[in-house]
Design an enzyme around this catalytic site. Structure first.
Site, short mmCIF file in Angstrom:
data_model
loop_
_atom_site.label_atom_id
_atom_site.label_comp_id
_atom_site.label_asym_id
_atom_site.label_seq_id
_atom_site.Cartn_x
_atom_site.Cartn_y
_atom_site.Cartn_z
N ASP A 185 0.86 -1.18 0.00
CA ASP A 185 0.00 0.00 0.00
C ASP A 185 0.90 1.24 0.00
O ASP A 185 1.85 1.33 0.79
CB ASP A 185 -0.89 -0.02 1.24
CG ASP A 185 -1.84 1.16 1.27
OD1 ASP A 185 -2.70 1.24 0.38
OD2 ASP A 185 -1.72 1.99 2.18
N ILE A 186 0.63 2.19 -0.91
CA ILE A 186 1.44 3.41 -0.99
C ILE A 186 1.24 4.24 0.27
O ILE A 186 0.10 4.49 0.69
CB ILE A 186 1.07 4.23 -2.23
CG1 ILE A 186 1.29 3.40 -3.50
CG2 ILE A 186 1.88 5.51 -2.29
CD1 ILE A 186 0.84 4.09 -4.76
N ASN A 190 -2.44 12.85 -3.47
CA ASN A 190 -3.56 13.29 -4.30
C ASN A 190 -3.99 14.72 -3.97
O ASN A 190 -4.25 15.53 -4.86
CB ASN A 190 -4.76 12.35 -4.10
CG ASN A 190 -4.74 11.19 -5.08
OD1 ASN A 190 -4.18 11.29 -6.16
ND2 ASN A 190 -5.37 10.09 -4.70
N ASP A 210 -2.80 9.17 -10.34
CA ASP A 210 -2.97 8.13 -11.37
C ASP A 210 -1.64 7.78 -12.03
O ASP A 210 -1.34 6.62 -12.31
CB ASP A 210 -3.96 8.60 -12.43
CG ASP A 210 -5.39 8.65 -11.91
OD1 ASP A 210 -5.64 8.07 -10.83
OD2 ASP A 210 -6.23 9.26 -12.59
N GLU A 254 -5.05 2.25 -3.82
CA GLU A 254 -3.59 2.24 -3.96
C GLU A 254 -2.97 0.95 -3.45
O GLU A 254 -1.75 0.89 -3.23
CB GLU A 254 -2.99 3.44 -3.22
CG GLU A 254 -3.17 3.43 -1.71
CD GLU A 254 -4.47 4.02 -1.24
OE1 GLU A 254 -4.56 4.36 -0.04
OE2 GLU A 254 -5.42 4.13 -2.05
#
Length: 330
Positions: free
Chosen positions: A204-205, A212, A221, A247
């Site tokens: 997971d980022i 964002n 994106d 993500e």
């Protein structure tokens, strides 16, 4: 009709049609044929020269038949070999069937040439008999076979593309959740049969929402797309990378122990930390991101994958809760 049209040009056009079929399949199936192409062009020159010589210098119907038979055999064998090397995305069955038809036709031409070489001289081709009249039927069979096979190959290719499109995440072009379920079921059966370990990595980022909010969803994106490319590039051919949601990504690792999965996760973590993610907005600005990783291995053959995914999710949560940008195992 003068001989230049009914003999020289007509036979040259028949030979040229075989070459165009060979060239067409080469481009359609993306199979390069530099040697076959040169060989075909040489054969074309031999055909034209032979038709001219055995029509105007030494009139010999048998020699013309042997030239056309031998060059047809060569072209059909080249087409058959090309089809056997063809792109599998168009379906093996269609290419093998057409290849067989080409080889059977080549056998007819070889037999025809052999019989003519042992026969008396023919005065006029149209009086040559059943063996030579059958050549018209063989040509018709080839025309129908080529046409039908193109439709078959195109349909197979479109079906494959549609299945692939339905199984990929539209943004990242890695597998989606539905495709992952199918892959898991297939790998699960294979793992049980072969009694080999099966592991999973979930990542997971870190702070993706801040990314964002600070740089816009387009930047987010772009990061997801490039992250998916990095994961695909740095995993093995039999591994499966899937977008698990937002993500989050998951990597299915067949025949992989927990220790091996941990090493792979750590390598991916370092790779992502060192990567510069450009934003593709015309500026020189680049982002550095990190990701948290969870690793889990199926502990026994009776453990279902729903439980494995729960454990790998717990491991990922632990990595995020204890500092992020790290690897934790279930």
């Amino acid at each position: 009709m003068p001989d230049i049209i009914s003999i020289v040009l007509a036979n040259s056009a028949i030979y040229l049609s075989f070459y165009l079929v060979l060239l067409g399949f080469s481009r359609y199936l993306s199979v390069p044929i530099p040697k076959s192409s040169w060989l075909s062009l040489v054969g074309f020159c031999v055909t034209v020269a032979g038709m001219m010589y055995f029509t105007y210098t030494q009139y010999d119907v048998n020699a013309r038949i042997m030239i056309m038979s031998s060059t047809s055999v060569m072209q059909l064998v080249l087409i058959s070999l090309l089809l056997l090397k063809g792109n599998e995305e168009f379906g093996k069955a269609s290419m093998r069937v057409l290849s067989l038809i080409c080889l059977l036709s080549a056998s007819y031409f070889a037999l025809r040439g052999l019989i003519v070489s042992q026969s008396v001289q023919l005065g006029f081709f149209m009086d040559a008999g059943l063996l030579h009249s059958m050549v018209l039927i063989v040509y018709q069979v080839l025309v129908v076979s080529f046409s039908f096979s193109i439709v078959w190959m195109t349909t197979t290719n479109l079906e494959l593309k549609l299945r692939l499109q339905a199984s990929l995440d539209p943004l990242t072009q890695v597998y989606n959740r539905r495709a992952l379920d199918e892959i898991v079921a297939d790998r699960d059966v294979s793992s049980k049969l072969n009694q080999v370990p099966l592991s999973a990595i979930m990542l997971d980022i870190d702070y993706f929402k801040k990314l964002n909010d600070g740089h816009g969803h387009k930047a987010g994106d772009t990061v997801l797309q490039k992250l998916a490319m990095i994961l695909t590039k740095n995993t093995r051919e039999n591994d499966s990378v899937a977008c698990y949601g937002g993500e989050e990504f998951i990597i299915l690792l067949p025949n992989t122990s927990r220790e091996q999965a941990e090493r792979m996760a750590e390598n991916l973590r370092v790779q992502l930390s060192d990567e510069h993610f450009s934003l593709d907005n015309g500026s020189d600005e680049a982002l550095h991101i990190s990701a948290s990783f969870g690793v889990a291995t199926r502990e026994s053959e009776v453990e279902n994958w729903e439980n494995v995914f729960k454990r790998v999710d717990v491991a990922l949560y632990k990595a995020k809760r204890t500092g992020r940008n790290k690897v934790e195992s279930a």
